[in-house]
Motif scaffolding. Structure first.
Motif, PDB file in Angstrom:
ATOM      1  N   PRO A 161       0.793  -1.234   0.000  1.00  0.00           N
ATOM      2  CA  PRO A 161       0.000   0.000   0.000  1.00  0.00           C
ATOM      3  C   PRO A 161       0.824   1.283   0.000  1.00  0.00           C
ATOM      4  O   PRO A 161       0.316   2.351  -0.338  1.00  0.00           O
ATOM      5  N   GLU A 162       2.110   1.199   0.368  1.00  0.00           N
ATOM      6  CA  GLU A 162       2.964   2.389   0.344  1.00  0.00           C
ATOM      7  C   GLU A 162       3.533   2.649  -1.055  1.00  0.00           C
ATOM      8  O   GLU A 162       4.084   3.727  -1.308  1.00  0.00           O
ATOM      9  N   PHE A 163       3.430   1.696  -1.955  1.00  0.00           N
ATOM     10  CA  PHE A 163       3.901   1.830  -3.338  1.00  0.00           C
ATOM     11  C   PHE A 163       5.341   2.351  -3.386  1.00  0.00           C
ATOM     12  O   PHE A 163       5.642   3.360  -4.026  1.00  0.00           O
ATOM     13  N   THR A 164       6.247   1.652  -2.741  1.00  0.00           N
ATOM     14  CA  THR A 164       7.650   2.056  -2.680  1.00  0.00           C
ATOM     15  C   THR A 164       8.471   1.504  -3.839  1.00  0.00           C
ATOM     16  O   THR A 164       9.631   1.887  -4.001  1.00  0.00           O
ATOM     17  N   GLN A 165       7.887   0.612  -4.641  1.00  0.00           N
ATOM     18  CA  GLN A 165       8.643  -0.044  -5.709  1.00  0.00           C
ATOM     19  C   GLN A 165       7.922   0.062  -7.039  1.00  0.00           C
ATOM     20  O   GLN A 165       6.731   0.387  -7.097  1.00  0.00           O
ATOM     21  N   GLN A 166       8.665  -0.221  -8.096  1.00  0.00           N
ATOM     22  CA  GLN A 166       8.107  -0.380  -9.428  1.00  0.00           C
ATOM     23  C   GLN A 166       8.387  -1.813  -9.866  1.00  0.00           C
ATOM     24  O   GLN A 166       9.510  -2.309  -9.685  1.00  0.00           O
ATOM     25  N   ALA A 167       7.377  -2.482 -10.429  1.00  0.00           N
ATOM     26  CA  ALA A 167       7.530  -3.867 -10.877  1.00  0.00           C
ATOM     27  C   ALA A 167       7.663  -3.898 -12.396  1.00  0.00           C
ATOM     28  O   ALA A 167       6.804  -3.373 -13.110  1.00  0.00           O
ATOM     29  N   PHE A 168       8.760  -4.487 -12.889  1.00  0.00           N
ATOM     30  CA  PHE A 168       8.996  -4.635 -14.326  1.00  0.00           C
ATOM     31  C   PHE A 168       8.585  -6.043 -14.752  1.00  0.00           C
ATOM     32  O   PHE A 168       8.995  -7.028 -14.143  1.00  0.00           O
ATOM     33  N   VAL A 169       7.808  -6.125 -15.830  1.00  0.00           N
ATOM     34  CA  VAL A 169       7.248  -7.396 -16.290  1.00  0.00           C
ATOM     35  C   VAL A 169       7.816  -7.768 -17.649  1.00  0.00           C
ATOM     36  O   VAL A 169       7.845  -6.938 -18.570  1.00  0.00           O
ATOM     37  N   ASP A 170       8.283  -9.009 -17.764  1.00  0.00           N
ATOM     38  CA  ASP A 170       8.708  -9.586 -19.039  1.00  0.00           C
ATOM     39  C   ASP A 170       7.784 -10.763 -19.323  1.00  0.00           C
ATOM     40  O   ASP A 170       7.914 -11.835 -18.734  1.00  0.00           O
TER      41      ASP A 170
END
Length: 458
Positions: A161-170
């Motif tokens: 819920p803090e959205f501290t990261q970005q997720a990269f999808v392959d």
């Protein structure tokens, strides 16, 4: 007691006994499936998480047995591959607790892996106590650089819920990697031209001054900036010019295209969020086939400089104004889209203001595009195929998907995934995937973890 009462009591007792003997309706067994049919291990992705999904939560603790067909490979950390938790005798035991609806394990390339040609192994659900094995009772692991996934289910983790990261999808490798979004401030473009992008996932802003000499900039040049350089509903319309255009257009970035003539490049004030992340003054100039950045705290004459050399492997060279160059974005050939937060321009009266969105999807700008398909008539996710590609319009703007996959919610409703649409993503290898978002909450009903399913179009 009279005869009629005695008969009535006997009849009542018989009915009670009869009712007590009725069997309860049997509960359908829980189905268990692997979350995809194939995954890949290669030089770049040397480990992967494999999930098993239950059709509903387990009502008691237990375990699942998974058999391993190693084919021509040898199990072991110092051999070809191994798992966490460890397997014994070709069998992997996975424990689960009451209330769980999925379990997982990790497969990793061993330190001794050295193959001359493609190899495959297989994991098979062997027994599951109170479970029934579903259609996806096995999964194939391909040890190959040429592997292309055909379908699967992926979870993207933006740090909760803090959205501290970005997720990269392959998609082609069924891989999702999460990276701290606050590890960089400026992105130096590696392609044609000389452009600098702001970290719009972390609300970085850039405001130009009417000065080109960094050493002459003082705190007096920024009086009043704190009240106007805002993102969100406290922002005023001028602030829209101090963030990048959300569609990724380099002609509308907050920092103007970088000139080879130093006198044409202005000094910018960079605003960053977070404790200890001071505002900075920066000046950027072309340097051969790269860039030179000079920067310092606003009130300081202690100016640092760094040389940025372009690279063909990534879209940008990422730079942290405290720590220099940093790794953030994967190789441009190794991801399709990113999930987390993003700064958009939001209509506010007759103007626009910058606003940071959660649960936002950003496309890889390297030969990647997307199209939205509405579910209507005979157009369904299940039946959509490659022959229907000409019926949809693709968009290569980085925010082509954005937040259009989910509704924002309101005073009486929570944000939720739209079920009347799905998306087509064309990756840089010209594979077409259809994607349907399933959930935007984790098991604790918190945002920041989103699940989707996908399938390659044939």
């Amino acid at each position: 007691m009279n005869k009629i009462s005695t008969i009535s009591l006997m009849l009542l007792s018989f009915l009670v006994a009869l009712t007590g003997c009725e069997e309860e309706e049997p509960v359908a067994p829980i189905n268990i499936n692997f979350n995809s049919t194939s995954i890949n291990i290669n030089e770049e992705n040397q480990e992967a998480q494999i999930g098993l999904v239950f059709s509903r939560a387990a009502n008691q603790a237990g375990n699942v047995s998974v058999n391993i067909n190693t084919s021509n490979l040898v199990y072991g950390e110092e051999n070809d591959f191994y798992t966490e938790p460890a397997a014994e005798g070709g069998e992997l035991i996975l424990n689960y607790e009451s209330g769980q609806s999925e379990i997982s394990f990790i497969i990793k390339a061993g330190s001794g892996l050295n193959i001359d040609s493609d190899e495959n192994i297989e994991f098979m659900i062997n027994s599951a106590e109170t479970f029934q094995i579903g259609q996806n009772g096995s999964i194939e692991v391909a040890f190959s650089e040429n592997f292309i996934a055909e379908s699967g289910t992926l979870e993207m983790n933006a740090g909760g819920p803090e959205f501290t990261q970005q997720a990269f999808v392959d998609l082609s490798k069924i891989n999702s990697t999460s990276i701290d979004k606050n590890t960089w401030d400026l992105g130096f473009y590696n392609g044609d031209g000389y452009h600098v992008m702001l970290n719009s996932t972390a609300q970085v802003m850039a405001r130009p001054l009417d000065k080109t000499d960094l050493s002459t900039v003082t705190a007096e040049d920024t009086v009043g900036f704190a009240s106007t350089m805002q993102i969100g509903f406290t922002a005023t319309p001028p602030a829209a010019a101090w963030v990048d255009e959300p569609n990724g257009d380099f002609s509308q970035t907050a920092i103007a295209p970088i000139s080879s003539n130093e006198a044409e490049n202005k000094v910018y004030i960079i605003k960053r969020l977070g404790e200890g992340r001071d505002w900075k003054k920066v000046k950027i100039t072309q340097n051969g086939d790269g860039y030179t950045i000079a920067y310092a705290n606003i009130g300081s004459n202690d100016i640092e400089t760094s040389e940025i050399t372009k690279s063909e492997s990534h879209n940008f060279i990422h730079f942290d104004l405290d720590n220099g160059t940093t790794d953030f974005e994967p190789n441009k050939e190794s991801w399709d889209f990113m999930y987390g937060t993003y700064t958009e321009k939001f209509p506010f009266g007759p103007n626009e203001i910058p606003y940071s969105f959660n649960d936002f999807i950003i496309l890889n700008r390297h030969n990647t595009s997307a199209a939205m398909v509405m579910v209507e008539g005979n157009t369904t996710y299940a039946d959509f195929n490659l022959q229907q590609i000409e019926e949809v319009s693709f968009n290569n703007a980085v925010n082509a998907i954005g937040s259009s996959w989910r509704q924002g919610g309101g005073p009486s409703s929570a944000p939720a995934v739209f079920d009347d649409r799905f998306f087509i993503v064309k990756d840089s290898q010209e594979n077409y995937y259809k994607i349907r978002f399933i959930s935007m909450y984790d098991e604790n009903n918190e945002r920041g973890i989103t699940t989707f399913e996908f399938e390659i179009l044939k």
